[in-house]
Design a protein around this motif. Structure first.
Motif, PDB file in Angstrom:
ATOM      1  N   GLY A 253       0.912  -1.159   0.183  1.00  0.00           N
ATOM      2  CA  GLY A 253      -0.189  -0.011   0.057  1.00  0.00           C
ATOM      3  C   GLY A 253       1.129   0.958  -0.272  1.00  0.00           C
ATOM      4  N   ALA A 254       2.338   1.428   1.274  1.00  0.00           N
ATOM      5  CA  ALA A 254       2.632   2.312   1.007  1.00  0.00           C
ATOM      6  C   ALA A 254       3.575   2.676  -0.512  1.00  0.00           C
ATOM      7  CB  ALA A 254       4.019   2.301   1.877  1.00  0.00           C
ATOM      8  N   ALA A 255       4.285   1.202  -0.802  1.00  0.00           N
ATOM      9  CA  ALA A 255       4.701   1.022  -2.724  1.00  0.00           C
ATOM     10  C   ALA A 255       3.811   1.850  -3.387  1.00  0.00           C
ATOM     11  CB  ALA A 255       4.768   0.036  -2.678  1.00  0.00           C
ATOM     12  N   ILE A 256       2.728   1.908  -3.255  1.00  0.00           N
ATOM     13  CA  ILE A 256       1.827   2.361  -4.637  1.00  0.00           C
ATOM     14  C   ILE A 256       2.049   3.647  -4.249  1.00  0.00           C
ATOM     15  CG2 ILE A 256      -0.681   2.382  -4.837  1.00  0.00           C
ATOM     16  CD1 ILE A 256      -1.061  -0.282  -4.105  1.00  0.00           C
ATOM     17  N   MET A 257       1.478   4.224  -2.854  1.00  0.00           N
ATOM     18  CA  MET A 257       1.612   5.817  -2.673  1.00  0.00           C
ATOM     19  C   MET A 257       2.508   5.680  -3.456  1.00  0.00           C
ATOM     20  SD  MET A 257      -0.590   7.207  -1.191  1.00  0.00           S
ATOM     21  CE  MET A 257      -2.740   6.242  -0.225  1.00  0.00           C
TER      22      MET A 257
ATOM     23  N   ARG B 215       6.923  13.900  -7.308  1.00  0.00           N
ATOM     24  CA  ARG B 215       5.706  15.268  -7.918  1.00  0.00           C
ATOM     25  C   ARG B 215       5.505  15.099  -6.332  1.00  0.00           C
ATOM     26  NH1 ARG B 215       4.385  16.488 -12.834  1.00  0.00           N
ATOM     27  NH2 ARG B 215       5.948  14.657 -14.302  1.00  0.00           N
ATOM     28  N   PHE B 216       5.717  14.834  -5.253  1.00  0.00           N
ATOM     29  CA  PHE B 216       5.264  15.008  -3.788  1.00  0.00           C
ATOM     30  C   PHE B 216       6.272  14.715  -3.129  1.00  0.00           C
ATOM     31  CE2 PHE B 216       1.713  13.175  -6.279  1.00  0.00           C
ATOM     32  CZ  PHE B 216       0.581  14.325  -6.876  1.00  0.00           C
ATOM     33  N   SER B 217       6.553  15.394  -1.596  1.00  0.00           N
ATOM     34  CA  SER B 217       7.297  15.266  -0.520  1.00  0.00           C
ATOM     35  C   SER B 217       7.104  13.843  -0.326  1.00  0.00           C
ATOM     36  CB  SER B 217       7.407  16.239   0.124  1.00  0.00           C
ATOM     37  OG  SER B 217       5.741  16.138   0.919  1.00  0.00           O
ATOM     38  N   ASN B 218       8.280  13.525   0.795  1.00  0.00           N
ATOM     39  CA  ASN B 218       7.769  12.112   1.437  1.00  0.00           C
ATOM     40  C   ASN B 218       6.677  12.653   2.453  1.00  0.00           C
ATOM     41  OD1 ASN B 218       9.835  11.872  -0.007  1.00  0.00           O
ATOM     42  ND2 ASN B 218      11.473  11.931   1.716  1.00  0.00           N
ATOM     43  N   ASP B 219       6.236  13.533   3.387  1.00  0.00           N
ATOM     44  CA  ASP B 219       6.080  13.749   4.432  1.00  0.00           C
ATOM     45  C   ASP B 219       4.465  14.031   3.767  1.00  0.00           C
ATOM     46  OD1 ASP B 219       7.517  14.662   6.340  1.00  0.00           O
ATOM     47  OD2 ASP B 219       7.839  16.359   6.455  1.00  0.00           O
ATOM     48  N   GLU B 220       4.487  14.562   2.615  1.00  0.00           N
ATOM     49  CA  GLU B 220       2.965  14.670   2.035  1.00  0.00           C
ATOM     50  C   GLU B 220       2.367  13.282   1.493  1.00  0.00           C
ATOM     51  OE1 GLU B 220       2.489  17.751  -0.832  1.00  0.00           O
ATOM     52  OE2 GLU B 220       4.563  17.088  -1.907  1.00  0.00           O
ATOM     53  N   LEU B 221       3.126  12.780   0.874  1.00  0.00           N
ATOM     54  CA  LEU B 221       3.018  10.568   0.809  1.00  0.00           C
ATOM     55  C   LEU B 221       2.900  10.664   1.695  1.00  0.00           C
ATOM     56  CD1 LEU B 221       5.437  10.890  -2.137  1.00  0.00           C
ATOM     57  CD2 LEU B 221       2.312  10.278  -2.414  1.00  0.00           C
ATOM     58  N   ARG B 222       3.410  10.291   3.183  1.00  0.00           N
ATOM     59  CA  ARG B 222       2.640   9.925   4.186  1.00  0.00           C
ATOM     60  C   ARG B 222       1.752  10.413   4.988  1.00  0.00           C
ATOM     61  NH1 ARG B 222       7.805   9.174   6.524  1.00  0.00           N
ATOM     62  NH2 ARG B 222       8.422  11.202   6.182  1.00  0.00           N
TER      63      ARG B 222
ATOM     64  N   PRO C 257       7.413   0.999  10.372  1.00  0.00           N
ATOM     65  CA  PRO C 257       8.431   0.154   9.495  1.00  0.00           C
ATOM     66  C   PRO C 257       7.353   0.484   8.156  1.00  0.00           C
ATOM     67  CG  PRO C 257       8.697  -1.512  10.961  1.00  0.00           C
ATOM     68  CD  PRO C 257       7.108  -0.393  11.419  1.00  0.00           C
ATOM     69  N   SER C 258       6.024   0.938   7.579  1.00  0.00           N
ATOM     70  CA  SER C 258       5.794   1.006   6.772  1.00  0.00           C
ATOM     71  C   SER C 258       5.421   3.295   6.471  1.00  0.00           C
ATOM     72  CB  SER C 258       4.264   0.571   6.992  1.00  0.00           C
ATOM     73  OG  SER C 258       4.079  -0.506   6.982  1.00  0.00           O
ATOM     74  N   LEU C 259       5.798   3.652   7.838  1.00  0.00           N
ATOM     75  CA  LEU C 259       5.669   4.768   8.098  1.00  0.00           C
ATOM     76  C   LEU C 259       6.762   5.295   7.301  1.00  0.00           C
ATOM     77  CD1 LEU C 259       3.652   6.098  10.746  1.00  0.00           C
ATOM     78  CD2 LEU C 259       2.519   5.521   8.466  1.00  0.00           C
ATOM     79  N   MET C 260       8.008   4.407   7.247  1.00  0.00           N
ATOM     80  CA  MET C 260       9.777   5.030   7.529  1.00  0.00           C
ATOM     81  C   MET C 260       9.725   4.764   5.855  1.00  0.00           C
ATOM     82  SD  MET C 260      11.583   3.653  10.913  1.00  0.00           S
ATOM     83  CE  MET C 260      10.601   3.816  12.217  1.00  0.00           C
ATOM     84  N   MET C 261       9.226   3.482   4.904  1.00  0.00           N
ATOM     85  CA  MET C 261       9.277   3.781   3.928  1.00  0.00           C
ATOM     86  C   MET C 261       9.233   5.691   3.218  1.00  0.00           C
ATOM     87  SD  MET C 261       6.736   0.173   2.404  1.00  0.00           S
ATOM     88  CE  MET C 261       7.489   0.479   1.365  1.00  0.00           C
ATOM     89  N   PHE C 262       8.661   5.678   3.608  1.00  0.00           N
ATOM     90  CA  PHE C 262       8.074   7.528   2.487  1.00  0.00           C
ATOM     91  C   PHE C 262       9.411   8.048   2.352  1.00  0.00           C
ATOM     92  CE2 PHE C 262       4.562   5.575   3.123  1.00  0.00           C
ATOM     93  CZ  PHE C 262       3.437   5.571   2.137  1.00  0.00           C
ATOM     94  N   GLY C 263      10.370   7.967   3.699  1.00  0.00           N
ATOM     95  CA  GLY C 263      11.651   8.370   3.984  1.00  0.00           C
ATOM     96  C   GLY C 263      11.942   9.537   4.665  1.00  0.00           C
ATOM     97  N   PRO C 264      12.528  10.353   4.500  1.00  0.00           N
ATOM     98  CA  PRO C 264      13.069  11.150   6.065  1.00  0.00           C
ATOM     99  C   PRO C 264      12.296  12.373   6.101  1.00  0.00           C
ATOM    100  CG  PRO C 264      15.042  10.467   4.958  1.00  0.00           C
ATOM    101  CD  PRO C 264      14.325  10.648   4.135  1.00  0.00           C
TER     102      PRO C 264
END
Lengths: 97, 333
Positions: free
Chosen positions: B148-152, B236-243, B211-218
């Motif tokens: 799910g995180a990967a799809i985001m 296209r989107f920042s790490n925080d936006e996607l998270r 760990p899934s939330l960490m997948m979006f990076g720092p």
């Protein structure tokens, strides 16, 4: 690694989604020979019945135009708008033309 | 075109040395700004090429290493159907790795070089795959949360400025949806099952949530590469936006399962229209990234073993091809 010196050749893969359609480039893969290229292409690109026919072509056998020359290369077609049907003004009352 | 065999024809780089580098770079940026795709043989800044090679190869490695935590359950799947589904999913992950290595190869590196970097421990892959899968519920949680995180992350990559990467991502995204749904369905079955099955599902959610939330990076303020990648439209989107987007869509899914997201600070903020969540343990993320996660060593050892044990197959295939080619030459002569 001694293997890197004998890297398997790269093949470009083209798939016909169903009969009546063109083969379309889908990607590439490495294989030792043509029959392995076809089998790998089947496993890689048609796991969900995406195709009824596969072409595999050695990447080195493809001749391609150079993007850096694109302007000059395609220039002859640029000013020939009269090749398009919309260039010609035909009155609305003339039908099926 | 996915080929590197055309290198001999791509002389534009040499020719361009005479031209003004800054002019080339500004023309490149205006093409990107105009949403034109950059293709393999087009001029591109070296840093753009390097960034893409790093990102695409890390992505490819993640797909390949990602086969291991789930592969762990193939022989123990609870039914023949679940086993067939899991095999298909793991096979997809291998396929995704192959699409991505192909895309990386268009930038002038070879797959063997990239695989070598992975096996020597010089390349990174997603930290998530260094966590273990002790129960069958982990397979469900991975499909639901990790995929799910990967799809985001991946849907915006379908519009990435680099054509071969964007096309590979379109193909991958089509297949990811199956991964996520089969995972959620596993969780649904367990959540509706016996008390101990529900507990198993909850424990898996507890393990995989952070760990899934960490997948979006720092966080955006900490992310080294973000700003430039955004300018280049690789990102296209920042790490925080996607998270945030992931949390907003996933929490209601957990609610539906009757499971509890392991975050005491999680609450819905009506004004913002978002869930607020507690702090992420970035120290843990760094530790796993540095190689000190629960399974880092095991994962790399498994990859190396698979590579070594496959050597005779690769050699036999090459020898067979050489023999056939020689026979062909003799016949033609």
């Amino acid at each position: 690694m001694t293997e890197s010196s004998k890297e398997w050749p790269l093949y470009e893969i083209f798939i016909r989604a169903k009969s009546g359609l063109d083969h379309k480039h889908v990607g590439s893969l490495h294989a030792t020979d043509a029959s392995m290229a076809l089998e790998h292409a089947r496993d890689l690109y048609t796991r969900r019945q995406e195709g009824v026919s596969i072409w595999a072509v050695r990447s080195t056998d493809i001749v391609a135009s150079d993007p850096a020359d694109a302007d000059a290369f395609f220039e002859p077609a640029r000013d020939k708008v009269y090749r398009h049907p919309t260039f010609y003004d035909i009155p609305d009352e003339v039908k099926t033309l | 075109m996915y080929t590197q065999g055309l290198d001999a024809l791509g002389k534009d780089c040499l020719r361009d040395e005479a031209q003004d580098g800054a002019a080339l770079e500004s023309r490149f940026q205006s093409r990107v700004d105009a949403e034109e795709k950059i293709e393999a043989k087009d001029w591109m800044p070296e840093a753009y090429r390097r960034t893409l090679i790093r990102q695409i190869s890390q992505h490819a490695h993640s797909e390949v290493v990602g086969m291991l935590p789930e592969g762990n359950w193939i022989t123990r799947a609870p039914s023949l159907l679940r086993k067939a589904i899991l095999i298909a999913k793991v096979q997809d992950e291998g396929g995704h790795g192959a699409y991505l290595y192909s895309a990386a190869e268009t930038l002038g590196v070879s797959r063997d070089q990239l695989v070598d970097q992975l096996l020597k421990g010089k390349a990174k892959y997603s930290s998530i795959f260094n966590y273990p899968t002790p129960t069958w519920a982990d397979v469900g949680a991975i499909g639901w949360l990790v995929d799910g995180a990967a799809i985001m992350n991946q849907i915006p990559l379908c519009r990435c400025s680099y054509g071969p990467y964007a096309r590979a991502m379109v193909r991958i995204c089509k297949e990811e949806s199956f991964h996520q749904r089969q995972g959620y369905e596993i969780m649904m079955r367990l959540a509706r099952g016996t008390e101990s099955q529900r507990a198993m599902a909850q424990a898996a959610l507890d393990r995989w949530w952070w760990p899934s939330l960490m997948m979006f990076g720092p966080s955006d303020s900490e992310s080294k590469h973000s700003a430039q990648s955004m300018r280049w439209k690789i990102k296209r989107f920042s790490n925080d936006e996607l998270r945030q987007k992931f949390i907003d869509t996933t929490v209601p899914q957990a609610d539906y399962l009757g499971l509890k997201v392991p975050d005491p600070e999680l609450r819905w903020d009506d004004n913002a229209g978002h869930y607020r969540f507690g702090p992420i343990d970035w120290n843990e993320f760094e530790q796993v990234l540095q190689g000190h996660g629960p399974c880092n060593r095991e994962r790399l050892e498994a990859r190396r073993r698979a590579h070594d044990e496959g050597l005779w197959v690769r050699e036999a295939a090459a020898a067979w091809a050489a023999k056939r080619e020689a026979a062909g030459r003799t016949r033609a002569a």
